[in-house]
Motif scaffolding. Structure first.
Motif, PDB file in Angstrom:
ATOM      1  N   TYR A   1      22.363 -58.680   8.256  1.00  0.00           N
ATOM      2  CA  TYR A   1      21.021 -59.256   8.118  1.00  0.00           C
ATOM      3  C   TYR A   1      20.756 -60.281   9.217  1.00  0.00           C
TER       4      TYR A   1
ATOM      5  N   LYS B   1      14.542 -62.962   9.483  1.00  0.00           N
ATOM      6  CA  LYS B   1      13.474 -62.023   9.896  1.00  0.00           C
ATOM      7  C   LYS B   1      14.016 -61.100  10.987  1.00  0.00           C
ATOM      8  N   PHE B   2      14.011 -59.786  10.735  1.00  0.00           N
ATOM      9  CA  PHE B   2      14.454 -58.815  11.737  1.00  0.00           C
ATOM     10  C   PHE B   2      13.499 -58.804  12.930  1.00  0.00           C
TER      11      PHE B   2
ATOM     12  N   GLN C   1      15.876 -54.862  16.163  1.00  0.00           N
ATOM     13  CA  GLN C   1      16.912 -54.948  15.120  1.00  0.00           C
ATOM     14  C   GLN C   1      16.512 -54.108  13.912  1.00  0.00           C
ATOM     15  N   ARG C   2      15.254 -54.182  13.582  1.00  0.00           N
ATOM     16  CA  ARG C   2      14.769 -53.459  12.412  1.00  0.00           C
ATOM     17  C   ARG C   2      14.863 -51.949  12.615  1.00  0.00           C
TER      18      ARG C   2
ATOM     19  N   TYR D   1      18.503 -51.024  12.234  1.00  0.00           N
ATOM     20  CA  TYR D   1      18.911 -51.225  10.838  1.00  0.00           C
ATOM     21  C   TYR D   1      18.390 -50.093   9.946  1.00  0.00           C
ATOM     22  N   GLU D   2      17.108 -49.771  10.114  1.00  0.00           N
ATOM     23  CA  GLU D   2      16.524 -48.742   9.240  1.00  0.00           C
ATOM     24  C   GLU D   2      17.106 -47.363   9.516  1.00  0.00           C
TER      25      GLU D   2
ATOM     26  N   LYS E   1      19.374 -54.874   0.198  1.00  0.00           N
ATOM     27  CA  LYS E   1      19.638 -53.934   1.288  1.00  0.00           C
ATOM     28  C   LYS E   1      18.388 -53.517   2.044  1.00  0.00           C
ATOM     29  N   SER E   2      17.258 -53.335   1.361  1.00  0.00           N
ATOM     30  CA  SER E   2      16.066 -52.929   2.117  1.00  0.00           C
ATOM     31  C   SER E   2      15.611 -54.094   2.989  1.00  0.00           C
ATOM     32  N   VAL E   3      14.902 -53.759   4.082  1.00  0.00           N
ATOM     33  CA  VAL E   3      14.370 -54.808   4.955  1.00  0.00           C
ATOM     34  C   VAL E   3      13.496 -55.763   4.140  1.00  0.00           C
TER      35      VAL E   3
ATOM     36  N   GLU F   1      14.356 -59.760   3.705  1.00  0.00           N
ATOM     37  CA  GLU F   1      13.453 -60.772   4.273  1.00  0.00           C
ATOM     38  C   GLU F   1      12.842 -61.647   3.177  1.00  0.00           C
TER      39      GLU F   1
END
Ligand SMILES: [Mn+2]
Length: 280
Positions: free
Chosen positions: A93, A98-99, A103-104, A107-108, A248-250, A254
């Motif tokens: 994380y 904040k991704f 990064q997001r 990650y996704e 776990k989800s963005v 956040e």
């Protein structure tokens, strides 16, 4: 095993809510292990990994005095031992909660690969099928993000998926964090050929490790390291995720980090004790 997973899950969530720029890797490690002990675990089931930014590239990086910095991701691989049984969980994380867009995106993609592999779990499936689902998802996703890569390592120095995910998809879990079970059936040569059956427990933990100095990687993604790991039990018709409550989800990550930041500003703290529903 469920209790071990529950304690591990709560320690991860507590650590995520405690994380902020300026704390060190060892500080986050010791906080997580404190929550293990507070909830009745005997201790970590392996040496806790906390790796900020570039350190995530070293697969078994031990928490160091390095400071976690604004703009970095932190990779936390931590599990506990309860009544002899291990849990083994990894979350990644953003230190600041904040991704960044890059990064997001990575990650996704790792999350999509993990969820695709988990959703395929049921009795009769073999590991090589799960590996293929994960690799297909990662490969296609990376191509969409502009990576030029080959599937497996080959001569010539072209970037391959093996370069970016240099470890297996998972391992058996039980009394040991890397439990036995590789070669215990007649005719089964290795884990990849062993059909899953109800009651088996294992990890699913894809990762992408994008070195900061590798010019074959699109510039915006260099230095991003992500691994996501959950503990899975095979059921009669599919699977159960023992660690499903770990954020776990963005959106969850956040929101919970923002909530924790607000709480700390007001002098509060988050130090959970696991609810007693799985107490023996
Ligand atoms: Mn593991």
């Amino acid at each position: 095993m469920q209790r071990s997973a529950d304690i591990g899950t709560h320690a991860h969530n507590a650590g995520l809510m405690q994380c902020h720029a300026g704390m060190s890797e060892v500080e986050l490690r010791s906080f997580i292990e404190h929550v293990f002990l507070l909830n009745g675990a005997a201790g970590p089931s392996y040496t806790t990994i906390v790796a900020g930014g570039e350190n995530g590239n070293c697969l078994h990086h031990l928490a160091s005095p390095d400071i976690l910095r604004d703009g970095q991701l932190v990779l936390v691989d931590a599990g506990c031992e309860f009544a002899g049984y291990a849990s083994d969980i990894t979350r990644t994380y953003p230190v600041n909660g904040k991704f960044s867009p890059a990064q997001r995106e990575i990650y996704e993609l790792v999350l999509a690969a993990q969820e695709a592999a988990i959703q395929a779990v049921k009795p009769g499936v073999v590991w090589s099928q799960l590996n293929k689902i994960c690799d297909d998802t990662l490969f296609q996703g990376l191509e969409k993000l502009g990576f030029q890569l080959t599937r497996t390592k080959e001569a010539g120095g072209k970037l391959s998926l093996d370069d970016l995910m240099p470890h297996g998809l998972g391992h058996w879990l039980g009394l040991d964090v890397h439990d036995v079970g590789e070669k215990t059936l007649p005719g089964v040569r290795n884990k990849n050929e062993r059909p899953l059956s109800p009651g088996m427990v294992f990890t699913v933990e894809p990762g992408l490790y994008l070195k900061a100095d590798d010019e074959r990687i699109p510039a915006r993604y260099r230095g991003i390291n992500v691994r996501i790991e959950d503990n899975i039990r095979v059921t009669d018709s599919g699977y159960a995720v023992l660690t499903s409550a770990a954020f776990k989800s963005v959106a969850d990550i956040e929101q919970m980090m923002e909530y924790a930041l607000g709480m700390r500003r007001e002098g509060g703290d988050y130090m959970p004790v696991v609810p007693a529903k799985h107490k023996p």
